[in-house]
Design a protein around this motif. Structure first.
Motif: not given
Length: 63
Positions: A39-45
């Motif tokens: 949970e340290k990266a956004r879905m966009h990335v």
């Protein structure tokens, strides 16, 4: 499921191309996936990394 898919992808890559670790786009994609699992990266990335891998795969397939 995400970790299993990473493990499976690495296994398959080892079978077909033993120097796959030299491809930055693959390494970046794996790293983004691992961050996303924590949970340290956004879905966009995550999506952008997937698009980069897909573009690279299309280039290889066309050869």
């Amino acid at each position: 499921m995400a970790q299993w898919s990473l493990d499976l992808a690495q296994y398959i890559l080892e079978l077909v191309d033993d120097d796959w670790r030299t491809f930055d786009v693959i390494q970046d994609g794996f790293a983004v996936n691992e961050l996303w699992q924590k949970e340290k990266a956004r879905m966009h990335v995550v999506r952008q990394a997937a698009f980069k891998i897909h573009r690279s795969a299309k280039k290889v397939r066309m050869r």
